[in-house]
Motif scaffolding. Structure first.
Motif, PDB file in Angstrom:
ATOM      1  N   PHE A 373      -7.762  -9.173  -6.286  1.00  0.00           N
ATOM      2  CA  PHE A 373      -7.824  -8.204  -5.184  1.00  0.00           C
ATOM      3  C   PHE A 373      -6.677  -8.436  -4.197  1.00  0.00           C
ATOM      4  N   VAL A 374      -6.438  -9.742  -3.894  1.00  0.00           N
ATOM      5  CA  VAL A 374      -5.344 -10.032  -2.959  1.00  0.00           C
ATOM      6  C   VAL A 374      -4.012  -9.644  -3.566  1.00  0.00           C
ATOM      7  N   GLY A 375      -3.838  -9.939  -4.889  1.00  0.00           N
ATOM      8  CA  GLY A 375      -2.574  -9.539  -5.532  1.00  0.00           C
ATOM      9  C   GLY A 375      -2.374  -8.044  -5.526  1.00  0.00           C
ATOM     10  N   GLU A 376      -3.463  -7.310  -5.798  1.00  0.00           N
ATOM     11  CA  GLU A 376      -3.351  -5.849  -5.762  1.00  0.00           C
ATOM     12  C   GLU A 376      -3.001  -5.369  -4.355  1.00  0.00           C
ATOM     13  N   GLN A 377      -3.626  -5.990  -3.338  1.00  0.00           N
ATOM     14  CA  GLN A 377      -3.312  -5.581  -1.972  1.00  0.00           C
ATOM     15  C   GLN A 377      -1.860  -5.878  -1.628  1.00  0.00           C
ATOM     16  N   VAL A 378      -1.365  -7.039  -2.111  1.00  0.00           N
ATOM     17  CA  VAL A 378       0.032  -7.380  -1.816  1.00  0.00           C
ATOM     18  C   VAL A 378       0.974  -6.392  -2.493  1.00  0.00           C
ATOM     19  N   LEU A 424      13.996  -2.245  14.719  1.00  0.00           N
ATOM     20  CA  LEU A 424      12.755  -1.874  14.021  1.00  0.00           C
ATOM     21  C   LEU A 424      12.719  -2.490  12.632  1.00  0.00           C
ATOM     22  N   MET A 425      13.888  -2.516  11.928  1.00  0.00           N
ATOM     23  CA  MET A 425      13.915  -3.116  10.594  1.00  0.00           C
ATOM     24  C   MET A 425      13.618  -4.614  10.681  1.00  0.00           C
ATOM     25  N   ARG A 426      14.187  -5.286  11.674  1.00  0.00           N
ATOM     26  CA  ARG A 426      13.899  -6.710  11.821  1.00  0.00           C
ATOM     27  C   ARG A 426      12.418  -6.945  12.108  1.00  0.00           C
ATOM     28  N   HIS A 427      11.832  -6.084  12.961  1.00  0.00           N
ATOM     29  CA  HIS A 427      10.396  -6.209  13.249  1.00  0.00           C
ATOM     30  C   HIS A 427       9.576  -5.974  12.003  1.00  0.00           C
ATOM     31  N   ALA A 428      10.018  -4.997  11.171  1.00  0.00           N
ATOM     32  CA  ALA A 428       9.279  -4.728   9.938  1.00  0.00           C
ATOM     33  C   ALA A 428       9.365  -5.914   8.998  1.00  0.00           C
ATOM     34  N   ASP A 429      10.569  -6.520   8.879  1.00  0.00           N
ATOM     35  CA  ASP A 429      10.705  -7.707   8.015  1.00  0.00           C
ATOM     36  C   ASP A 429       9.787  -8.826   8.508  1.00  0.00           C
ATOM     37  N   THR A 430       9.796  -9.021   9.809  1.00  0.00           N
ATOM     38  CA  THR A 430       8.945 -10.081  10.364  1.00  0.00           C
ATOM     39  C   THR A 430       7.468  -9.815  10.094  1.00  0.00           C
ATOM     40  N   ALA A 431       7.039  -8.532  10.254  1.00  0.00           N
ATOM     41  CA  ALA A 431       5.636  -8.189  10.018  1.00  0.00           C
ATOM     42  C   ALA A 431       5.260  -8.418   8.567  1.00  0.00           C
ATOM     43  N   VAL A 432       6.140  -8.018   7.631  1.00  0.00           N
ATOM     44  CA  VAL A 432       5.838  -8.225   6.204  1.00  0.00           C
ATOM     45  C   VAL A 432       5.766  -9.714   5.895  1.00  0.00           C
ATOM     46  N   THR A 433       6.707 -10.499   6.463  1.00  0.00           N
ATOM     47  CA  THR A 433       6.697 -11.952   6.220  1.00  0.00           C
ATOM     48  C   THR A 433       5.389 -12.570   6.726  1.00  0.00           C
ATOM     49  N   HIS A 434       4.936 -12.161   7.914  1.00  0.00           N
ATOM     50  CA  HIS A 434       3.680 -12.679   8.456  1.00  0.00           C
ATOM     51  C   HIS A 434       2.502 -12.270   7.604  1.00  0.00           C
ATOM     52  N   ALA A 435       2.503 -11.015   7.125  1.00  0.00           N
ATOM     53  CA  ALA A 435       1.391 -10.560   6.281  1.00  0.00           C
ATOM     54  C   ALA A 435       1.345 -11.348   4.986  1.00  0.00           C
ATOM     55  N   MET A 436       2.503 -11.600   4.362  1.00  0.00           N
ATOM     56  CA  MET A 436       2.538 -12.386   3.128  1.00  0.00           C
ATOM     57  C   MET A 436       2.066 -13.813   3.399  1.00  0.00           C
ATOM     58  N   GLY A 437       2.476 -14.364   4.535  1.00  0.00           N
ATOM     59  CA  GLY A 437       2.040 -15.721   4.866  1.00  0.00           C
ATOM     60  C   GLY A 437       0.527 -15.808   5.025  1.00  0.00           C
ATOM     61  N   ARG A 438      -0.085 -14.783   5.727  1.00  0.00           N
ATOM     62  CA  ARG A 438      -1.540 -14.792   5.896  1.00  0.00           C
ATOM     63  C   ARG A 438      -2.238 -14.669   4.559  1.00  0.00           C
ATOM     64  N   SER A 439      -1.718 -13.802   3.650  1.00  0.00           N
ATOM     65  CA  SER A 439      -2.334 -13.652   2.317  1.00  0.00           C
ATOM     66  C   SER A 439      -2.206 -14.950   1.539  1.00  0.00           C
ATOM     67  N   ARG A 440      -1.032 -15.620   1.601  1.00  0.00           N
ATOM     68  CA  ARG A 440      -0.844 -16.881   0.885  1.00  0.00           C
ATOM     69  C   ARG A 440      -1.801 -17.941   1.440  1.00  0.00           C
ATOM     70  N   ALA A 441      -1.969 -17.976   2.751  1.00  0.00           N
ATOM     71  CA  ALA A 441      -2.888 -18.963   3.346  1.00  0.00           C
ATOM     72  C   ALA A 441      -4.322 -18.705   2.901  1.00  0.00           C
ATOM     73  N   ALA A 442      -4.713 -17.416   2.787  1.00  0.00           N
ATOM     74  CA  ALA A 442      -6.076 -17.089   2.341  1.00  0.00           C
ATOM     75  C   ALA A 442      -6.288 -17.555   0.909  1.00  0.00           C
ATOM     76  N   ILE A 443      -5.272 -17.342   0.027  1.00  0.00           N
ATOM     77  CA  ILE A 443      -5.402 -17.769  -1.385  1.00  0.00           C
ATOM     78  C   ILE A 443      -5.499 -19.290  -1.462  1.00  0.00           C
TER      79      ILE A 443
END
Length: 535
Positions: A373-378, A424-443
């Motif tokens: 499920f997490v992989g599909e969400q990512v 805005l692009m830098r903010h988007a990169d940062t947001a995606v990096t944080h989201a990936m980090g939270r998903s990795r921490a959950a796994i």
């Protein structure tokens, strides 16, 4: 000769001024008609002028004469003049030199017979009754025991003394008197103002608001009571929110306020009797009721006392009442130990059944499902981000194309927009990096839970798992046959064994050496998606 004589005769006439001629006519008329009685119908009456005088006309079917009533003559008139009333006026004829008119100065005025007043009274009664002012549904009941009574009457007559004396004899209450004229010019307005004044009281000031009103006057002729037939008085009585008793005249005298009031009294004394009850009668009635209540209470107490005595005799003794509860208590105490044992067995079985459902494979499947499920969400977020970035890139490209056609004076603004898009692009990169980090921490957290629940951790503490030839774990010694091939798994590997007295097989037997369980590979951190420049 004849024409000369005519001219001479004209010149012999005495010359007078207009003022002298008007004065002579005035004296002649006033001398000839110094006291006359004129019968006619009032026309053009508009009430008293601001000066206090009244100007109108008297007419019949063929002629009209102007009339005036001076301010000092109004107190001698016993009723109010009204438009269309037929009257008999007494006064003198005079002239008004300023306009060459004559008029009658009225000194007294009386209706043209009692029949005219009665006809006027009947016509007014029918008109007000047609408006619903006399309906019985509008009348309110009188309060049984008012605390404050308002009286509208003359303060100097015998009426107020009779009312106060009668109220004091029957039931003394607080009486508020509103003094008014009960006869003559302006009496109707004063009575109406008194009724409305009592209704306007709020009860919070120094004067208490009455619970009942009494409008009273002594007896008299139809002309004397005419003020209480005024429309303004009738309407004030009908509009009164406080119950009102009309006590005007004697029992045979009827006025229009009697129809509009909530109750009519034959005399002012009768109004006082209607207003309050007799205190002595109330006290006697209260004493009688109290005596009856006391006797009834005594009889009831004696009856209940006898009933309680009879019930006491019918009740069993204390030992008889407690025998059955004591037996039930002994039986419950005896069965308490057995019940506790049975409850313990039942709870142990329930716990074993619940524990049997907690298997490793269920938790492994659940963790695998969460990983998928997490992989599909990512993957979904990455695709959404790619589409969003492509859309933004296209939008920015279109915007850049459009901006390239603008004049050079917009270059500064274009540069600011480019910087904002880059931010805005830098903010988007940062947001995606944080989201990936939270998903990795959950796994990783899920994997740690899986490792904490794995039986391998138990083996590391010195325990071992005994398996049969089919690699099934054995939990009971009674289920192992003699000379049965077994395998024992430790934390660092497996060894072969044989049940019974025979020595276990060497490690170099045909049994393949146990394979170490590969440690779970750590999930490599997901590399952040590469973001190209939008420009």
């Amino acid at each position: 000769m004849n024409s000369f004589a005519a001219r001479d005769s004209q010149t012999n006439l005495l010359e007078v001024t207009v003022s002298e001629l008007s004065g002579s006519i005035k004296r002649t008329v006033e001398t000839a008609f110094d006291h006359v009685r004129v019968r006619g119908e009032i026309s053009g009456y508009r009430g008293q002028h601001s000066s206090g005088h009244a100007y109108f006309s008297l007419k019949d079917d063929r002629a009209r004469i102007d009339a005036v009533i001076w301010k000092g003559s109004f107190p001698r008139i016993k009723f109010r003049p009204e438009e269309g009333m037929e009257v008999i006026a007494t006064g003198k004829i005079t002239t008004f030199p300023g306009s060459s008119k004559y008029q009658i100065v009225i000194e007294t005025l009386e209706p043209a017979g009692a029949g005219a007043l009665m006809a006027l009274l009947e016509e007014r009664r029918r008109r007000l009754a047609g408006e619903g002012l006399f309906d019985q549904a509008r009348k309110r009941p009188l309060p049984f025991m008012p605390r404050v009574i308002g009286v509208v009457t003359s303060p100097t007559g015998a009426v107020i003394r009779d009312i106060l004396h009668r109220i004091t004899d029957r039931f003394p209450v607080h009486v508020v008197v509103w003094p008014v004229k009960v006869q003559g010019e302006g009496s109707g307005e004063e009575v109406a103002a008194a009724i409305r004044g009592f209704n306007a009281l709020s009860g919070e000031g120094p004067m208490a608001r009455p619970d009942l009103l009494i409008v009273a006057r002594g007896g008299g002729s139809l002309e004397d009571l005419w003020s209480f037939n005024d429309e303004i008085v009738v309407r004030a009585a009908a509009e009164s929110a406080i119950p009102l008793i009309s006590a005007v005249g004697h029992e045979t005298d009827w006025t229009l306020i009697d129809h509009a009031a909530d109750m009519r009294a034959p005399t002012p004394t009768g109004a006082a009797e209607m207003a309050v009850p007799v205190k002595a009668d109330l006290e006697a009635q209260l004493a009688s009721l109290g005596a009856r209540l006391k006797g009834c209470a005594s009889r009831q107490m004696e009856y209940h006392r006898q009933s309680v005595r009879a019930l006491v005799r019918a009740l069993p003794s204390l030992d008889q009442l407690l025998a059955l509860p004591r037996r039930r208590f002994d039986e419950a105490a005896t069965g308490l130990g057995r019940g506790l044992e049975r409850t313990t067995v039942v709870k142990r079985r329930s716990l074993e059944q619940a524990t049997a459902g907690l298997r490793l494979d269920l938790l492994t499947n659940r963790v695998a499902e969460r990983r998928r499920f997490v992989g599909e969400q990512v993957l979904r977020q990455e695709r959404c981000l790619e589409r969003h970035m492509l859309k933004e890139h296209n939008r920015v490209a279109r915007a850049a194309t459009a901006l390239s056609a603008l004049p050079a004076r917009l270059n500064g603004q274009l540069q600011r927009e480019r910087q904002r898009v880059s931010s805005l692009m830098r903010h988007a990169d940062t947001a995606v990096t944080h989201a990936m980090g939270r998903s990795r921490a959950a796994i990783l957290a899920q994997d740690r839970v899986l490792q904490s629940l794995s039986y391998m951790n138990v083996l590391k503490r010195g325990y071992a798992v005994v398996r049969d030839a089919d690699d099934r774990p054995l939990t009971r010694a009674a289920g192992i046959a003699t000379a049965q091939a077994l395998s024992i798994q430790f934390a660092d590997g497996r060894i072969a064994a044989m049940s019974g007295d025979e020595p276990p097989a060497a490690h170099g037997s045909d049994e393949p050496p146990p394979r170490k369980r590969a440690a779970p590979k750590p999930i490599p951190p997901a590399a952040p998606p590469k973001q190209g420049s939008l420009f």
